[in-house]
Design a protein around this motif. Structure first.
Motif, PDB file in Angstrom:
ATOM      1  N   LYS A   1     -30.898 -31.095  21.040  1.00 54.14           N
ATOM      2  CA  LYS A   1     -31.692 -31.326  19.835  1.00 54.14           C
ATOM      3  C   LYS A   1     -33.081 -31.786  20.248  1.00 54.14           C
ATOM      4  O   LYS A   1     -33.226 -32.647  21.120  1.00 54.14           O
ATOM      5  CB  LYS A   1     -31.049 -32.371  18.939  1.00 54.14           C
ATOM      6  N   VAL A   2     -34.093 -31.203  19.615  1.00 53.87           N
ATOM      7  CA  VAL A   2     -35.483 -31.583  19.834  1.00 53.87           C
ATOM      8  C   VAL A   2     -36.033 -32.081  18.510  1.00 53.87           C
ATOM      9  O   VAL A   2     -35.832 -31.436  17.470  1.00 53.87           O
ATOM     10  CB  VAL A   2     -36.328 -30.388  20.340  1.00 53.87           C
ATOM     11  N   PHE A   3     -36.697 -33.222  18.548  1.00 52.89           N
ATOM     12  CA  PHE A   3     -37.296 -33.809  17.352  1.00 52.89           C
ATOM     13  C   PHE A   3     -38.720 -34.205  17.683  1.00 52.89           C
ATOM     14  O   PHE A   3     -38.964 -34.923  18.659  1.00 52.89           O
ATOM     15  CB  PHE A   3     -36.504 -35.053  16.925  1.00 52.89           C
TER      16      PHE A   3
ATOM     17  N   ASN B   1     -36.434 -28.844  30.870  1.00 52.20           N
ATOM     18  CA  ASN B   1     -37.602 -27.971  30.782  1.00 52.20           C
ATOM     19  C   ASN B   1     -37.792 -27.435  29.364  1.00 52.20           C
ATOM     20  O   ASN B   1     -38.913 -27.415  28.839  1.00 52.20           O
ATOM     21  CB  ASN B   1     -37.427 -26.819  31.771  1.00 52.20           C
ATOM     22  N   LEU B   2     -36.713 -26.990  28.733  1.00 51.53           N
ATOM     23  CA  LEU B   2     -36.804 -26.426  27.382  1.00 51.53           C
ATOM     24  C   LEU B   2     -37.123 -27.489  26.341  1.00 51.53           C
ATOM     25  O   LEU B   2     -37.862 -27.221  25.389  1.00 51.53           O
ATOM     26  CB  LEU B   2     -35.507 -25.686  27.027  1.00 51.53           C
ATOM     27  N   ILE B   3     -36.590 -28.692  26.497  1.00 50.70           N
ATOM     28  CA  ILE B   3     -36.919 -29.778  25.569  1.00 50.70           C
ATOM     29  C   ILE B   3     -38.420 -30.046  25.605  1.00 50.70           C
ATOM     30  O   ILE B   3     -39.068 -30.191  24.565  1.00 50.70           O
ATOM     31  CB  ILE B   3     -36.110 -31.052  25.905  1.00 50.70           C
TER      32      ILE B   3
ATOM     33  N   THR C   1     -32.323 -27.213  17.209  1.00 49.04           N
ATOM     34  CA  THR C   1     -31.115 -27.334  18.017  1.00 49.04           C
ATOM     35  C   THR C   1     -30.898 -25.982  18.689  1.00 49.04           C
ATOM     36  O   THR C   1     -31.243 -24.938  18.133  1.00 49.04           O
ATOM     37  CB  THR C   1     -29.872 -27.695  17.171  1.00 49.04           C
ATOM     38  N   PHE C   2     -30.347 -26.032  19.901  1.00 48.08           N
ATOM     39  CA  PHE C   2     -30.065 -24.796  20.622  1.00 48.08           C
ATOM     40  C   PHE C   2     -29.113 -25.080  21.767  1.00 48.08           C
ATOM     41  O   PHE C   2     -28.874 -26.238  22.121  1.00 48.08           O
ATOM     42  CB  PHE C   2     -31.356 -24.135  21.136  1.00 48.08           C
ATOM     43  N   ASP C   3     -28.586 -24.022  22.326  1.00 47.51           N
ATOM     44  CA  ASP C   3     -27.742 -24.096  23.512  1.00 47.51           C
ATOM     45  C   ASP C   3     -28.514 -23.498  24.683  1.00 47.51           C
ATOM     46  O   ASP C   3     -29.295 -22.557  24.507  1.00 47.51           O
ATOM     47  CB  ASP C   3     -26.447 -23.303  23.319  1.00 47.51           C
ATOM     48  N   CYS C   4     -28.289 -24.065  25.869  1.00 50.69           N
ATOM     49  CA  CYS C   4     -28.898 -23.529  27.085  1.00 50.69           C
ATOM     50  C   CYS C   4     -28.091 -24.025  28.280  1.00 50.69           C
ATOM     51  O   CYS C   4     -27.256 -24.920  28.154  1.00 50.69           O
ATOM     52  CB  CYS C   4     -30.355 -23.956  27.199  1.00 50.69           C
ATOM     53  N   ASP C   5     -28.368 -23.438  29.430  1.00 49.65           N
ATOM     54  CA  ASP C   5     -27.748 -23.929  30.658  1.00 49.65           C
ATOM     55  C   ASP C   5     -28.271 -25.334  30.941  1.00 49.65           C
ATOM     56  O   ASP C   5     -29.438 -25.633  30.690  1.00 49.65           O
ATOM     57  CB  ASP C   5     -28.095 -23.011  31.838  1.00 49.65           C
TER      58      ASP C   5
ATOM     59  N   PRO D   1     -34.841 -19.033  27.886  1.00 42.36           N
ATOM     60  CA  PRO D   1     -33.412 -18.946  28.195  1.00 42.36           C
ATOM     61  C   PRO D   1     -32.577 -19.886  27.315  1.00 42.36           C
ATOM     62  O   PRO D   1     -32.012 -20.873  27.776  1.00 42.36           O
ATOM     63  CB  PRO D   1     -33.352 -19.348  29.672  1.00 42.36           C
ATOM     64  N   LEU D   2     -32.535 -19.575  26.015  1.00 38.38           N
ATOM     65  CA  LEU D   2     -31.753 -20.377  25.084  1.00 38.38           C
ATOM     66  C   LEU D   2     -31.057 -19.471  24.083  1.00 38.38           C
ATOM     67  O   LEU D   2     -31.394 -18.303  23.951  1.00 38.38           O
ATOM     68  CB  LEU D   2     -32.636 -21.415  24.379  1.00 38.38           C
TER      69      LEU D   2
END
Length: 145
Positions: free
Chosen positions: A3-5, A122-124, A112-116, A86-87
């Motif tokens: 989750k990113v806020f 990095n994605l956050i 919200t997302f799924d990733c490795d 990559p998500l």
């Protein structure tokens, strides 16, 4: 699930902010990372289910579907259909609320997302700072009063 806020205060009233960003196809008009955007199949840009297809200035193409839009509650939600990131299972909401003390706007962008696991940090940072905060900073530059 990640989750990113990200939240911010936009230095103008909510109606001005909403009119700038409400159009699901308006990203190039306010977000500095977006080169161009089009709604597929000539659908209205406020029709739930429409798909925006846009290109990033640094390269890459993203397709997103509008899931919800509310003029009453000043928000829209969308999901990513295709992205170079990559998500997967990415769902985001961009929402605004009035701040009556000073006639300002509270802005909140969540995803919200799924990733490795090795991609998570990095994605956050990319989503929270590179996309969300960059967008809020740009809106504040647009609305310098």
């Amino acid at each position: 699930m990640v989750k990113v806020f990200t939240s911010s205060v936009i230095n103008t009233n909510i109606d001005k902010v909403w009119m700038k960003i409400r159009d699901f196809n308006a990203l190039p008009n306010w977000h500095p990372a977006i080169a161009n955007s089009a709604i597929e199949n000539d659908e209205p840009s406020d029709k739930v289910g429409c798909i925006r297809n846009f290109n990033l200035k640094e390269g890459g193409n993203i397709r997103e579907r509008l899931l919800a839009l509310s003029d009453l509650d000043y928000f829209y939600s969308y999901l990513i259909l295709e992205s170079p990131m990559p998500l997967k299972n990415y769902i985001a909401t961009l929402q605004f609320k009035p701040i009556t003390d000073g006639n300002l706007t509270y802005a909140e962008w969540t995803a919200t997302f799924d990733c490795d696991r090795q991609e998570e940090e990095n994605l956050i940072k990319l989503v929270g700072d590179g996309v969300f905060q960059t967008g809020f900073n740009s809106l504040n530059q647009i609305f310098i009063e």
